[in-house]
Design a protein around this motif. Structure first.
Motif, PDB file in Angstrom:
ATOM      1  N   THR A 173       0.828  -1.209   0.000  1.00  0.00           N
ATOM      2  CA  THR A 173       0.000   0.000   0.000  1.00  0.00           C
ATOM      3  C   THR A 173       0.859   1.255   0.000  1.00  0.00           C
ATOM      4  O   THR A 173       0.606   2.198  -0.759  1.00  0.00           O
ATOM      5  CB  THR A 173      -0.924  -0.002   1.223  1.00  0.00           C
ATOM      6  N   ALA A 174       1.887   1.266   0.852  1.00  0.00           N
ATOM      7  CA  ALA A 174       2.771   2.433   0.912  1.00  0.00           C
ATOM      8  C   ALA A 174       3.501   2.642  -0.402  1.00  0.00           C
ATOM      9  O   ALA A 174       3.588   3.764  -0.910  1.00  0.00           O
ATOM     10  CB  ALA A 174       3.772   2.263   2.057  1.00  0.00           C
ATOM     11  N   LEU A 175       4.018   1.558  -0.972  1.00  0.00           N
ATOM     12  CA  LEU A 175       4.712   1.682  -2.254  1.00  0.00           C
ATOM     13  C   LEU A 175       3.753   2.135  -3.344  1.00  0.00           C
ATOM     14  O   LEU A 175       4.128   2.936  -4.206  1.00  0.00           O
ATOM     15  CB  LEU A 175       5.357   0.344  -2.625  1.00  0.00           C
ATOM     16  N   GLY A 176       2.515   1.623  -3.317  1.00  0.00           N
ATOM     17  CA  GLY A 176       1.532   2.055  -4.298  1.00  0.00           C
ATOM     18  C   GLY A 176       1.269   3.552  -4.221  1.00  0.00           C
ATOM     19  O   GLY A 176       1.136   4.222  -5.249  1.00  0.00           O
ATOM     20  N   ILE A 177       1.211   4.091  -3.000  1.00  0.00           N
ATOM     21  CA  ILE A 177       1.005   5.532  -2.838  1.00  0.00           C
ATOM     22  C   ILE A 177       2.194   6.300  -3.395  1.00  0.00           C
ATOM     23  O   ILE A 177       2.035   7.306  -4.104  1.00  0.00           O
ATOM     24  CB  ILE A 177       0.777   5.880  -1.356  1.00  0.00           C
ATOM     25  N   PHE A 178       3.413   5.837  -3.098  1.00  0.00           N
ATOM     26  CA  PHE A 178       4.614   6.495  -3.605  1.00  0.00           C
ATOM     27  C   PHE A 178       4.615   6.529  -5.135  1.00  0.00           C
ATOM     28  O   PHE A 178       4.844   7.580  -5.748  1.00  0.00           O
ATOM     29  CB  PHE A 178       5.866   5.762  -3.117  1.00  0.00           C
ATOM     30  N   VAL A 179       4.373   5.374  -5.751  1.00  0.00           N
ATOM     31  CA  VAL A 179       4.448   5.272  -7.211  1.00  0.00           C
ATOM     32  C   VAL A 179       3.321   6.066  -7.862  1.00  0.00           C
ATOM     33  O   VAL A 179       3.536   6.780  -8.854  1.00  0.00           O
ATOM     34  CB  VAL A 179       4.409   3.799  -7.647  1.00  0.00           C
ATOM     35  N   PHE A 180       2.107   5.959  -7.327  1.00  0.00           N
ATOM     36  CA  PHE A 180       0.973   6.690  -7.900  1.00  0.00           C
ATOM     37  C   PHE A 180       1.194   8.193  -7.807  1.00  0.00           C
ATOM     38  O   PHE A 180       0.946   8.921  -8.767  1.00  0.00           O
ATOM     39  CB  PHE A 180      -0.312   6.297  -7.170  1.00  0.00           C
ATOM     40  N   GLU A 181       1.677   8.637  -6.663  1.00  0.00           N
ATOM     41  CA  GLU A 181       1.918  10.081  -6.491  1.00  0.00           C
ATOM     42  C   GLU A 181       2.996  10.582  -7.444  1.00  0.00           C
ATOM     43  O   GLU A 181       2.866  11.655  -8.046  1.00  0.00           O
ATOM     44  CB  GLU A 181       2.312  10.347  -5.034  1.00  0.00           C
ATOM     45  N   ALA A 182       4.080   9.806  -7.605  1.00  0.00           N
ATOM     46  CA  ALA A 182       5.149  10.211  -8.507  1.00  0.00           C
ATOM     47  C   ALA A 182       4.666  10.255  -9.953  1.00  0.00           C
ATOM     48  O   ALA A 182       5.010  11.175 -10.707  1.00  0.00           O
ATOM     49  CB  ALA A 182       6.335   9.261  -8.371  1.00  0.00           C
ATOM     50  N   SER A 183       3.863   9.276 -10.358  1.00  0.00           N
ATOM     51  CA  SER A 183       3.348   9.259 -11.716  1.00  0.00           C
ATOM     52  C   SER A 183       2.317  10.361 -11.942  1.00  0.00           C
ATOM     53  O   SER A 183       2.304  11.017 -12.994  1.00  0.00           O
ATOM     54  CB  SER A 183       2.725   7.886 -12.016  1.00  0.00           C
ATOM     55  N   TRP A 184       1.452  10.586 -10.966  1.00  0.00           N
ATOM     56  CA  TRP A 184       0.409  11.609 -11.092  1.00  0.00           C
ATOM     57  C   TRP A 184       1.024  13.005 -11.216  1.00  0.00           C
ATOM     58  O   TRP A 184       0.524  13.851 -11.958  1.00  0.00           O
ATOM     59  CB  TRP A 184      -0.514  11.537  -9.883  1.00  0.00           C
ATOM     60  N   ASN A 185       2.115  13.251 -10.490  1.00  0.00           N
ATOM     61  CA  ASN A 185       2.745  14.577 -10.492  1.00  0.00           C
ATOM     62  C   ASN A 185       3.878  14.702 -11.498  1.00  0.00           C
ATOM     63  O   ASN A 185       4.531  15.752 -11.544  1.00  0.00           O
ATOM     64  CB  ASN A 185       3.284  14.897  -9.098  1.00  0.00           C
ATOM     65  N   ASN A 186       4.137  13.656 -12.282  1.00  0.00           N
ATOM     66  CA  ASN A 186       5.277  13.666 -13.192  1.00  0.00           C
ATOM     67  C   ASN A 186       5.080  14.695 -14.302  1.00  0.00           C
ATOM     68  O   ASN A 186       4.111  14.635 -15.068  1.00  0.00           O
ATOM     69  CB  ASN A 186       5.468  12.273 -13.794  1.00  0.00           C
ATOM     70  N   PHE A 187       6.000  15.627 -14.405  1.00  0.00           N
ATOM     71  CA  PHE A 187       5.956  16.641 -15.453  1.00  0.00           C
ATOM     72  C   PHE A 187       7.024  16.420 -16.517  1.00  0.00           C
ATOM     73  O   PHE A 187       6.773  16.560 -17.716  1.00  0.00           O
ATOM     74  CB  PHE A 187       6.132  18.040 -14.851  1.00  0.00           C
ATOM     75  N   PHE A 188       8.211  16.030 -16.081  1.00  0.00           N
ATOM     76  CA  PHE A 188       9.359  15.962 -16.989  1.00  0.00           C
ATOM     77  C   PHE A 188       9.142  14.966 -18.121  1.00  0.00           C
ATOM     78  O   PHE A 188       9.335  15.282 -19.299  1.00  0.00           O
ATOM     79  CB  PHE A 188      10.615  15.593 -16.186  1.00  0.00           C
ATOM     80  N   TRP A 189       8.725  13.741 -17.778  1.00  0.00           N
ATOM     81  CA  TRP A 189       8.596  12.687 -18.785  1.00  0.00           C
ATOM     82  C   TRP A 189       7.511  13.001 -19.811  1.00  0.00           C
ATOM     83  O   TRP A 189       7.766  12.916 -21.018  1.00  0.00           O
ATOM     84  CB  TRP A 189       8.355  11.352 -18.085  1.00  0.00           C
ATOM     85  N   PRO A 190       6.269  13.361 -19.405  1.00  0.00           N
ATOM     86  CA  PRO A 190       5.257  13.713 -20.419  1.00  0.00           C
ATOM     87  C   PRO A 190       5.646  14.926 -21.254  1.00  0.00           C
ATOM     88  O   PRO A 190       5.318  14.997 -22.446  1.00  0.00           O
ATOM     89  CB  PRO A 190       4.002  13.993 -19.586  1.00  0.00           C
ATOM     90  N   TYR A 191       6.346  15.871 -20.652  1.00  0.00           N
ATOM     91  CA  TYR A 191       6.743  17.072 -21.388  1.00  0.00           C
ATOM     92  C   TYR A 191       7.732  16.733 -22.502  1.00  0.00           C
ATOM     93  O   TYR A 191       7.735  17.376 -23.565  1.00  0.00           O
ATOM     94  CB  TYR A 191       7.355  18.083 -20.427  1.00  0.00           C
TER      95      TYR A 191
END
Length: 254
Positions: A173-191
């Motif tokens: 659960t903790a790792l899922g929160i970390f990964v989801f948050e990083a992906s949701w807030n990711n700007f560099f890669w989509p840009y």
């Protein structure tokens, strides 16, 4: 810690003339939803939210699966070079992601995946931090449970998915929160990888919204930021007990 978040929500619910007041106003008078209504008029917010959600869900599910498999192998299995390979993986944590963008971009172009959402979530399916995190958590689970399952004729996959992972649910659960948050807030890669407007994610949309607002009211941008922050905040509030339990127990055994 909470004050900037409260200030953000208050300004998102305030009239433009009431923003940036000193001393700051902590209660909007009167509150208005007009700023939230203007966000879809400036950017395709719903489409961007769907793109971000799709990428975050696929990334989280894939990273949890690969991290669980690799963590079990590095902690429970014995094979030549196990510790050396794990040390190389840990060394990858010190490499900035910006250094990997050029070779990955060339690889995605060779695979004809540039300007697709696959180029965003495919490189993120293997999470080195997730492997290390779950390996430390699995190390805290007694090996006697594995031995009992082996005596009953269980194989490694049965032990992993029927014994280890149910006990490692707080860590997952903790790792899922970390990964989801990083992906949701990711700007560099989509840009870097996305150029079509209909495939953009929310962080990229916020930057375009900032340019669209220009000299206009910043409260509209605050409203958009609030809509981006709320899903992560709600996700954490729902799973906070598992998150705290995993942090408290991870790493107790090496």
């Amino acid at each position: 810690m909470i004050a900037p978040l409260v200030w953000l929500v208050v300004n998102a619910l305030s009239e433009p003339i009431d923003a940036f007041q000193l001393p700051p106003r902590w209660i909007p008078r009167p509150p208005t939803l007009q700023n939230f209504q203007q966000v879809p008029d400036l950017i395709p917010f719903a489409q961007m939210a769907w793109n971000s959600l799709q990428i975050a869900v696929i990334t989280t599910a894939g990273a949890l699966l690969t991290s669980a498999l690799a963590a079990y192998a590095f902690n429970r299995l014995r094979f030549p070079g196990r510790d050396q390979i794990f040390s190389v993986l840990l060394a990858a944590l010190v490499v900035p992601v910006q250094l990997t963008v050029v070779p990955i971009f060339i690889m995605m172009r060779w695979l004809h995946l540039v300007d697709t959402t696959v180029a965003i979530w495919l490189p993120a399916l293997v999470n080195v931090f997730g492997i290390f995190f779950l390996r430390q958590y699995i190390a805290s689970i007694p090996r006697e449970l594995d031995e009992a399952a082996i005596m009953d004729g269980a194989g490694h996959f049965w032990i992993l998915f029927r014994v280890i992972l149910p006990l490692a649910r707080p860590g997952l659960t903790a790792l899922g929160i970390f990964v989801f948050e990083a992906s949701w807030n990711n700007f560099f890669w989509p840009y870097i990888f996305l150029s079509s407007p209909e495939k953009m994610t929310l962080p990229v949309g916020l930057v375009s919204l900032q340019g669209a607002v220009g000299g206009g009211p910043a409260v509209v941008l605050f409203a958009a930021i609030t809509l981006v922050v709320l899903p992560i905040l709600v996700l954490f509030l729902i799973f906070q007990r598992s998150f705290i339990a995993s942090i408290a127990s991870t790493g107790l055994r090496a």
